[in-house]
Design an enzyme around this catalytic site. Structure first.
Site, PDB file in Angstrom:
ATOM      1  CE  LYS A 119      -0.995  -0.850   4.935  1.00 29.93           C
ATOM      2  NZ  LYS A 119      -0.412  -1.875   5.072  1.00 29.93           N
ATOM      3  CG  ASN A 142       0.214   2.789   7.765  1.00 27.13           C
ATOM      4  OD1 ASN A 142       0.069   2.920   9.077  1.00 27.13           O
ATOM      5  ND2 ASN A 142       0.822   1.944   7.103  1.00 27.13           N
ATOM      6  CG  HIS A 188      -1.380  -5.634  11.885  1.00 25.38           C
ATOM      7  ND1 HIS A 188      -0.200  -5.038  12.340  1.00 25.38           N
ATOM      8  CD2 HIS A 188      -1.417  -4.873  10.716  1.00 25.38           C
ATOM      9  CE1 HIS A 188       0.471  -4.436  11.673  1.00 25.38           C
ATOM     10  NE2 HIS A 188      -0.357  -4.369  10.661  1.00 25.38           N
TER      11      HIS A 188
END
Length: 427
Positions: A119, A142, A188
């Site tokens: 990303k 981010n 995560h």
């Protein structure tokens, strides 16, 4: 930006880059802000903002408009989350504040890009193509650039947001003009009740989006394909990127490898959805320089190439780098997100020797010993020195850790800078 916040009360927890930007943006808009961070230096850094200092855990949150937390605050287990919910106070992040403030901005569009891997590259690539085309754009989210710290774009501008699952969790009303999902692989999982919950967090990017807006989804994994199927009613507004496509990447020096073919194709579809001319897209792809800490060549010494891929914080992200070079001295380890390196296994034949570091060092050494020569280096500096001593002309010393950095470094950027310093210190 934003009139919606004026005279309302906000509590802010976490004062790193995005949190500090939140405090200043809210205070400048006339909100009443109380803020906190365990680090006194970060508290000192906002002393001139007009915000008060108070730990949200220690005050009555009744009547607050929202509790704004940094993405790093684990709301699945942090006690402040239960306290906010008990007081009926929404828990949000800076991206939600941006979404709330859009009405005060000049006419614009928003691109939201998520996925476990790729990303940052895709976000930077879309931004670069827009800049090449002469379209005003900003990166945020981010990628490390707080969106609330940046001046508004003029009319016709495009905000390109890299969005982690944590940021999506803290967002309720972001209606992206173009939303992108690159992939979903296990990551995560300490923050979610299993992989399905993590995948659902990614899918919420599209749930917030008007169904007439563009959705672009790579369907190379089952979780992403399931999200695409759930959006099939969108018809032409949904673009699916199938695995196994071939592209001529020869003119794109910073976009080599099949993973970057996916990133490039996603960026192309985004820019087409925004109406960018094909010639500008082609020019942007050719001139894109890549990202720091992502397969970044930092030096060539005695015929040995040193590559900084510190941003590879999980095995799926490290695998493309291992597939990109023929003779690799692989520096791997850190704070492991998994006890498996299976996604990297197809490329083990490219590795001459591995050098393990950090918390995962011993375990990864045991795992890799059956496949390649291994040294338990412990520290990054030691690994660089050992790899440089063993490498010969034509080899690549590759930092692609497949792990988070937090056992030894503040973040992956600090780890990448330490790699550069260690390479620079070689005799």
């Amino acid at each position: 930006m934003a009139s919606a916040w004026r005279s309302k009360r906000f509590a802010v927890l976490g004062l790193a880059r995005s949190g500090a930007a939140v405090v200043r943006a809210l205070a400048a808009a006339g909100a009443e802000v109380v803020a906190w961070d365990a680090d006194p230096l970060r508290r000192d850094a906002i002393a001139d903002s007009g915000a008060g200092l108070a730990d949200p855990e220690a005050i009555d949150l009744t009547g607050f408009e929202a509790l704004v937390v940094s993405p790093g605050v684990p709301i699945n287990r942090h006690p402040v989350a239960a306290k906010a919910r008990a007081a009926g106070v929404p828990i949000i992040g800076d991206i939600e504040l941006f979404a709330q403030g859009r009405a005060d901005l000049p006419p614009h569009k928003v691109v939201g890009i998520t996925g476990t891997n790729g990303k940052s590259t895709t976000t930077a690539l879309v931004h670069h193509i827009l800049q090449t085309a002469g379209i005003p754009s900003l990166m945020g989210g981010n990628i490390g650039l707080p969106i609330l710290a940046q001046p508004p774009l003029p009319a016709g501008g495009v905000y390109v947001l890299e969005l982690s699952s944590y940021q999506i969790d803290l967002t309720q009303s972001l209606d992206c003009d173009v939303a992108v999902l690159l992939n979903i692989t296990p990551d995560h999982l300490d923050r979610y009740d299993g992989f399905a919950a993590y995948a659902a967090a990614k899918g919420r990017l599209f749930a917030m989006q008007d169904r007439t807006r563009a959705a672009i989804i790579s369907i190379g994994d089952d979780a992403s394909a399931a999200i695409a199927r759930s959006l099939s009613a969108r018809g032409e507004a949904l673009t699916k990127i199938a695995p196994g496509f071939c592209m001529n990447q020869s003119r794109w020096p910073a976009l080599q490898g099949p993973h970057n073919a996916q990133n490039a194709l996603a960026a192309i579809h985004v820019c087409e959805a925004l109406g960018v001319p094909n010639a500008a897209i082609d020019a942007g792809l050719a001139s894109f320089a890549g990202l720091d800490h992502r397969m970044q060549t930092v030096a060539v010494r005695g015929g040995v190439t040193f590559v900084n891929d510190s941003k590879a914080t999980n095995p799926e992200s490290a695998a493309p780098a291992l597939g990109s070079f023929a003779r690799i001295h692989w520096i791997v380890g850190g704070q492991a997100k998994s006890d498996s390196l299976a996604p990297c296994a197809p490329h083990f034949g490219n590795v001459v020797r591995a050098y393990t570091i950090g918390e995962a060092g011993e375990g990864f050494a045991d795992l890799l010993a059956a496949h390649m020569a291994v040294e338990v280096s412990g520290t990054l500096a030691a690994a660089v020195a050992q790899a440089a001593a063993n490498a010969r002309s034509g080899d690549t010393v590759l930092l692609s850790p497949a792990c988070a950095s937090f056992d030894q470094f503040a973040d992956f950027e600090a780890r990448g800078r330490a790699f550069l310093a260690a390479v620079g210190a070689l005799a």
